[in-house]
Design a protein around this motif. Sequence first.
Motif, PDB file in Angstrom:
ATOM      1  N   UNK A 128     -42.584 -26.792  -7.594  1.00 41.03           N
ATOM      2  CA  UNK A 128     -42.774 -27.766  -6.609  1.00 41.03           C
ATOM      3  C   UNK A 128     -41.681 -29.052  -6.798  1.00 41.03           C
ATOM      4  N   UNK A 129     -41.163 -28.944  -7.828  1.00 41.27           N
ATOM      5  CA  UNK A 129     -39.866 -30.268  -7.895  1.00 41.27           C
ATOM      6  C   UNK A 129     -38.661 -29.584  -7.217  1.00 41.27           C
ATOM      7  N   UNK A 130     -38.594 -28.349  -7.112  1.00 44.09           N
ATOM      8  CA  UNK A 130     -37.496 -27.455  -6.561  1.00 44.09           C
ATOM      9  C   UNK A 130     -37.488 -27.690  -5.132  1.00 44.09           C
ATOM     10  N   UNK A 131     -38.812 -27.399  -4.607  1.00 41.01           N
ATOM     11  CA  UNK A 131     -38.938 -27.428  -3.238  1.00 41.01           C
ATOM     12  C   UNK A 131     -38.724 -28.984  -2.629  1.00 41.01           C
ATOM     13  N   UNK A 132     -39.196 -29.931  -3.463  1.00 39.91           N
ATOM     14  CA  UNK A 132     -38.863 -31.226  -3.067  1.00 39.91           C
ATOM     15  C   UNK A 132     -37.299 -31.453  -2.862  1.00 39.91           C
ATOM     16  N   UNK A 133     -36.527 -30.942  -4.124  1.00 36.67           N
ATOM     17  CA  UNK A 133     -35.351 -31.050  -4.005  1.00 36.67           C
ATOM     18  C   UNK A 133     -34.372 -30.457  -2.856  1.00 36.67           C
ATOM     19  N   UNK A 134     -35.025 -29.248  -2.490  1.00 39.54           N
ATOM     20  CA  UNK A 134     -34.442 -28.417  -1.213  1.00 39.54           C
ATOM     21  C   UNK A 134     -34.699 -29.072   0.021  1.00 39.54           C
ATOM     22  N   UNK A 135     -35.658 -29.834   0.093  1.00 34.05           N
ATOM     23  CA  UNK A 135     -36.101 -30.407   1.295  1.00 34.05           C
ATOM     24  C   UNK A 135     -35.182 -31.643   1.579  1.00 34.05           C
ATOM     25  N   UNK A 165     -31.926 -31.874   0.147  1.00 37.05           N
ATOM     26  CA  UNK A 165     -30.462 -31.549   0.228  1.00 37.05           C
ATOM     27  C   UNK A 165     -30.160 -30.343   1.084  1.00 37.05           C
ATOM     28  N   UNK A 166     -31.003 -29.562   1.618  1.00 33.45           N
ATOM     29  CA  UNK A 166     -30.760 -28.896   2.908  1.00 33.45           C
ATOM     30  C   UNK A 166     -31.026 -29.288   4.207  1.00 33.45           C
ATOM     31  N   UNK A 167     -30.180 -29.049   5.147  1.00 33.77           N
ATOM     32  CA  UNK A 167     -30.400 -29.252   6.515  1.00 33.77           C
ATOM     33  C   UNK A 167     -31.706 -28.425   6.948  1.00 33.77           C
ATOM     34  N   UNK A 168     -31.792 -27.154   6.549  1.00 32.84           N
ATOM     35  CA  UNK A 168     -33.003 -26.303   7.136  1.00 32.84           C
ATOM     36  C   UNK A 168     -33.292 -25.428   5.786  1.00 32.84           C
ATOM     37  N   UNK A 169     -34.587 -25.530   5.617  1.00 28.78           N
ATOM     38  CA  UNK A 169     -35.145 -24.726   4.555  1.00 28.78           C
ATOM     39  C   UNK A 169     -35.818 -23.297   5.133  1.00 28.78           C
ATOM     40  N   UNK A 170     -35.384 -22.284   4.572  1.00 26.50           N
ATOM     41  CA  UNK A 170     -36.084 -20.918   5.378  1.00 26.50           C
ATOM     42  C   UNK A 170     -36.855 -20.227   4.325  1.00 26.50           C
ATOM     43  N   UNK A 198     -30.982 -28.063  16.129  1.00 28.67           N
ATOM     44  CA  UNK A 198     -32.060 -28.684  16.934  1.00 28.67           C
ATOM     45  C   UNK A 198     -32.626 -29.968  16.143  1.00 28.67           C
ATOM     46  N   UNK A 199     -32.654 -29.897  14.674  1.00 29.47           N
ATOM     47  CA  UNK A 199     -33.324 -30.846  13.865  1.00 29.47           C
ATOM     48  C   UNK A 199     -34.310 -30.398  13.186  1.00 29.47           C
ATOM     49  N   UNK A 200     -34.873 -29.159  13.153  1.00 30.23           N
ATOM     50  CA  UNK A 200     -35.896 -28.680  12.291  1.00 30.23           C
ATOM     51  C   UNK A 200     -35.588 -28.842  10.920  1.00 30.23           C
ATOM     52  N   UNK A 201     -36.468 -29.080  10.090  1.00 27.49           N
ATOM     53  CA  UNK A 201     -36.164 -29.042   8.649  1.00 27.49           C
ATOM     54  C   UNK A 201     -36.550 -27.852   7.990  1.00 27.49           C
TER      55      UNK A 201
END
Length: 295
Positions: free
Chosen positions: A4-11, A13-18, A227-230
């Motif tokens: 869960x912490x890793x997911x928060x960090x990805x959001x 740090x990254x422009x788009x999480x896939x 387009x700006x999606x996260x």
Amino acid sequence: MKQRKALRRLLQEKDLVVAPVCVSPMTARVVEQCGFQVAYLGGYALGCTTCITEPLTNMVELASDASRIARRISLPLIVDGNAGFGEPMHTRRMIEELIWSGIAGAHIEDQHFPKRAHYHRDYIEHTTTLTDLVQKISMAHQARQELDPDFLIIGRTDAIRTDGYDEGVHRATAMLTAGADMVMLFPDDEAQARSLPRDVPGPVVYVNSLGNRIGRPVFANEELADLGYKMVIDAMTGLLLSYKTARDSYQHFAKTGESALAQEEAVELRKELEDLIGMEAYYQMEEQTVEPPPA
């Protein structure tokens, strides 16, 4: 929990999480092996792979299947939380079960519960009231604040199709205010898809629903980032190709009596599969205990 912490960090740090769909622990490990950083279990995918359908899948089945996947990967797993499986009280229990099961996040929608099979015909939606939706998001937020504030809540609305674009944006805004971290909307066309990240006051998730029958656009990841999606969820590719491969290979077997795989390729694939599930580690455990090493 580290996922869960890793997911928060990805959001952050990254422009788009896939987040590609996985339909089993094995396919989730393939997602991980291919370098993706998040995995996703969708309700449609779960309903298809269990041959129950999403409308007949219950909360315990979701938590159980999701937990089996989450325990076999190091990636954060996001799941489809349906409509919270009932009223706000039931939504709270779902969030508790998902947190206890090791899930990193879930989306909760404004669909009628229990879902109807007609929902999967694409052109029919059964959205509930905004009050009902906000109460469920608020209750989910309350539950995660008590158990694990890192659990990700995504609010989902299908109201664009039933009540228009402005209502969809209004509901997205209300869900963010009620405690959702991100929102997921389903645009009717490309123009709406391009406008949503500008019009919604918070991070937006796009669902690439390959094979949808109403012309909803499917974008490349790079374009969605522009387009700006996260976040983008690929909800169908793995599911459809898994089915297609099984169908084609067994049709070939039924017609010819021979496998569609050459023996040489099969040997390589079996080795890859055993490496994927970690057989070598088990061999070593047995050699240290109950089996002598090979001559």
